[in-house]
Design an enzyme around this catalytic site. Structure first.
Site, PDB file in Angstrom:
ATOM      1  CB  CYS A  82      84.716 156.104  64.949  1.00 40.66           C
ATOM      2  SG  CYS A  82      83.825 155.389  63.578  1.00 40.66           S
ATOM      3  CD  GLU A  94      77.410 153.298  66.260  1.00 40.95           C
ATOM      4  OE1 GLU A  94      78.489 152.922  66.765  1.00 40.95           O
ATOM      5  OE2 GLU A  94      76.543 152.508  65.857  1.00 40.95           O
TER       6      GLU A  94
HETATM    7  P1  NAD Z   1      82.125 165.877  69.389  1.00 39.79           P
HETATM    8  O1  NAD Z   1      81.547 164.985  70.411  1.00 39.79           O
HETATM    9  O2  NAD Z   1      82.997 166.985  69.815  1.00 39.79           O
HETATM   10  O3  NAD Z   1      80.961 166.578  68.549  1.00 39.79           O
HETATM   11  C1  NAD Z   1      79.986 165.815  67.861  1.00 39.79           C
HETATM   12  C2  NAD Z   1      78.699 166.609  67.746  1.00 39.79           C
HETATM   13  O4  NAD Z   1      78.147 166.833  69.040  1.00 39.79           O
HETATM   14  C3  NAD Z   1      78.826 167.979  67.093  1.00 39.79           C
HETATM   15  O5  NAD Z   1      77.742 168.129  66.195  1.00 39.79           O
HETATM   16  C4  NAD Z   1      78.683 168.923  68.276  1.00 39.79           C
HETATM   17  O6  NAD Z   1      78.154 170.180  67.905  1.00 39.79           O
HETATM   18  C5  NAD Z   1      77.708 168.179  69.158  1.00 39.79           C
HETATM   19  N1  NAD Z   1      77.728 168.537  70.568  1.00 39.79           N
HETATM   20  C6  NAD Z   1      78.733 169.115  71.283  1.00 39.79           C
HETATM   21  N2  NAD Z   1      78.366 169.234  72.583  1.00 39.79           N
HETATM   22  C7  NAD Z   1      77.122 168.710  72.687  1.00 39.79           C
HETATM   23  C8  NAD Z   1      76.221 168.500  73.788  1.00 39.79           C
HETATM   24  N3  NAD Z   1      76.530 168.864  75.025  1.00 39.79           N
HETATM   25  N4  NAD Z   1      75.043 167.904  73.534  1.00 39.79           N
HETATM   26  C9  NAD Z   1      74.720 167.498  72.288  1.00 39.79           C
HETATM   27  N5  NAD Z   1      75.521 167.668  71.219  1.00 39.79           N
HETATM   28  C10 NAD Z   1      76.713 168.262  71.413  1.00 39.79           C
HETATM   29  O7  NAD Z   1      82.844 164.894  68.362  1.00 39.79           O
HETATM   30  P2  NAD Z   1      83.738 165.283  67.094  1.00 39.79           P
HETATM   31  O8  NAD Z   1      84.993 165.934  67.602  1.00 39.79           O
HETATM   32  O9  NAD Z   1      82.909 166.004  66.084  1.00 39.79           O
HETATM   33  O10 NAD Z   1      84.087 163.851  66.470  1.00 39.79           O
HETATM   34  C11 NAD Z   1      85.208 163.107  66.862  1.00 39.79           C
HETATM   35  C12 NAD Z   1      84.816 161.971  67.772  1.00 39.79           C
HETATM   36  O11 NAD Z   1      83.754 161.232  67.224  1.00 39.79           O
HETATM   37  C13 NAD Z   1      85.922 160.967  67.998  1.00 39.79           C
HETATM   38  O12 NAD Z   1      85.986 160.621  69.373  1.00 39.79           O
HETATM   39  C14 NAD Z   1      85.493 159.744  67.216  1.00 39.79           C
HETATM   40  O13 NAD Z   1      86.005 158.529  67.659  1.00 39.79           O
HETATM   41  C15 NAD Z   1      84.023 159.825  67.307  1.00 39.79           C
HETATM   42  N6  NAD Z   1      83.385 159.143  66.183  1.00 39.79           N
HETATM   43  C16 NAD Z   1      82.753 157.958  66.411  1.00 39.79           C
HETATM   44  C17 NAD Z   1      82.178 157.261  65.351  1.00 39.79           C
HETATM   45  C18 NAD Z   1      81.478 155.936  65.575  1.00 39.79           C
HETATM   46  O14 NAD Z   1      80.745 155.495  64.717  1.00 39.79           O
HETATM   47  N7  NAD Z   1      81.647 155.292  66.703  1.00 39.79           N
HETATM   48  C19 NAD Z   1      82.236 157.786  64.063  1.00 39.79           C
HETATM   49  C20 NAD Z   1      82.873 158.994  63.864  1.00 39.79           C
HETATM   50  C21 NAD Z   1      83.440 159.678  64.942  1.00 39.79           C
END
Ligand code: NAD
Length: 471
Positions: A277, A243
């Protein structure tokens, strides 16, 4: 300040090092989170793998009962969880804030616990009987973002355990505390090892996405990270629900009453201070009603109080972290000379910045596709508005995006609104509202906004593999 503990194999596990979790409203330390090393993650995956051997064979009824009890646990601790969530995430207690999120977590858990996946008979005749079973996958790795650390954890964990999987959950390093506490409460109900929670750096994520003993990754977060996870999971052929980010468009048709839709437009864009999101991240308004819609929206927005989360009057809060604050500031600075600032706009200067990552509610009109604030996901309290004259042109511009999470159409003629909605390239599309999700309706993105869906029977099925039995 006592550090929190990892939750592994039903136990609270201390780590040698901890990291500080900041309250984004005050920039003070909200709590100390355990800094897991890779060996802790390995322990958690091993515990989940062992627990899977028995959890998968429990009856569906027993797993449903366990989920119902989890809902009760969360409800019993609702205020404690809301206060902790506000302290680390920054969102207000009220409005669509922490109390709302915890209430949502309870409701979602209750609803999901009623779902079931009975065996289906595909054929039963002289030529034989064919039965279709849905079987749990194994260990599910859940990786969380920082915007809804409890609700999204529930969306990942509850369908996973309900369908017989076990889980290792890794919260965002920005918001690990409430998820740890929720995992602890779950462990008061579940057998040990069914839900484990490991907090630490981003580096833990790639270990999970490439781990041979994790059968599925469910990830909510940015598109950039989602792509890395997708690539790193290929070698072990993991099942995957992603997501990812959105850049949802709203299209306002010429027949609207601007006053009537202002509140809906506002919440569509600014729920969770825009850090959602499926929030409306760009708004296309027909020339006939353009100035009136801008005026009514700004009038409504001016009334919304922003403040630190524990202020009972606050409805909007800070941006969750400095990295996101800088992204929002950069996009707004880029948009100011190109558009017309109707509200806000001035990022507090770094040197003179007041405490807390507060970015003023900002609405900028007269922008176009091609401007960064329209093309890129701002994920903050900022909305760009674009003027259009032909509806077909607005549809084309709304669809001119690599993302396709949600979208909305605003109009009095429902048939026309539905016609336009059906042309929008996104997983969810709303008429005269935006972003309303519910536990019985599948939710997911098209194009680069993700893979798969969550919620309802379709979401539950994603935690299973099919087995067809011929007899
Ligand atoms: P992010 O991608 O920076 O981080 C999300 C998670 O991924 C964290 O737990 C982080 O530690 C982990 N992570 C970082 N690098 C990684 C890697 N290489 N491999 C695996 N895991 C890794 O996202 P964020 O800044 O926490 O959240 C904001 C984003 O999330 C926005 O783009 C938003 O649109 C999206 N979002 C989407 C939804 C949806 O349902 N579509 C819901 C909420 C947020």
């Amino acid at each position: 300040m006592d550090p929190f503990r990892l939750i592994i194999d039903g136990k609270r596990v201390p780590t040698q090092q901890c990291f500080e979790v900041l309250n984004p409203g005050t920039e003070k330390v909200a709590g100390l989170a355990p800094l897991a090393e890779p060996k802790h993650l390995e322990d958690a995956i091993r515990a989940a793998k062992v627990a899977f051997k028995t959890w998968r064979d429990e009856t569906e009824r027993k797993r449903q009962t366990a989920c119902r009890k989890i809902a009760q646990k969360i409800e019993d601790h609702a205020e404690e969880l809301a206060q902790l969530l506000t302290a680390e995430q920054g969102k207000p207690l009220n409005g669509f804030g922490s109390r709302w999120e915890i209430g949502g977590a309870v409701g979602w858990t209750q609803y999901t616990s009623t779902l079931s996946m009975p065996m289906k008979v595909l054929q039963d005749n002289n030529e034989g009987r064919v039965e279709l079973y849905r079987k749990p996958i194994g260990v599910v790795g859940s990786i969380l973002p920082w915007n809804f650390p409890v609700l999204i954890a529930i969306w990942h964990i509850i369908p996973a355990v309900l369908s017989g999987n076990t889980v290792v959950v890794k919260p965002s390093p920005y918001t690990p505390l409430t998820t740890l506490r929720v995992a602890e409460l779950m462990n008061e109900v579940l057998p040990r090892g069914v839900v484990n929670c490991v907090t630490g750096d981003d580096d833990l994520g790639p270990i999970m996405s490439s781990h041979p003993d994790i059968g599925k990754i469910v990830f909510t977060g940015s598109c950039a990270t989602g792509k890395k996870i997708y690539a790193s999971a290929a070698d072990t052929m993991k099942r995957m629900t992603l997501e990812l980010g959105g850049n949802d468009a709203g299209i306002v048709l010429p027949d609207v009453d601007p006053k009537q839709i202002a509140e809906g437009l506002f919440w569509g864009a600014f729920i969770n201070t825009g850090q959602t999101c499926a929030a409306m991240k760009r708004l296309y308004v027909h020339d006939d009603v353009y100035e009136d819609v801008c005026e009514e929206l700004v009038k409504f927005a001016r009334k919304m109080p922003m403040g630190i989360g524990t202020d009972e009057d606050a409805i909007l809060g800070p941006v969750q972290n400095i990295k996101q604050f800088d992204i929002v500031s950069e996009l707004v600075a880029d948009a100011i000379p190109k558009g017309r600032v109707l509200l806000g706009g001035d990022a507090p200067k770094k040197s003179a910045k007041k405490t807390g990552y507060f970015f003023p509610l900002t609405i900028i009109a007269d922008l176009e596709n091609g401007d960064r604030l329209v093309d890129e996901e701002q994920f903050g309290p900022v909305l760009p508005i674009v003027r259009y004259r032909e509806v077909e042109d607005a549809i084309e511009r709304a669809n001119d995006s690599p993302n396709g999470l949600g979208g909305s159409v605003w109009g009095r003629d429902i048939n026309e609104a539905k016609r336009v909605a059906s042309k929008m390239e996104c997983g969810s599309v709303w008429i005269n509202k935006h972003g309303m999700i519910q536990p019985n309706a599948p939710f997911g993105g098209v194009k680069q906004s993700g893979v798969g869906v969550e919620f309802g029977e379709e979401g539950l099925a994603e935690y299973t593999d099919l087995q067809v039995m011929f007899s």
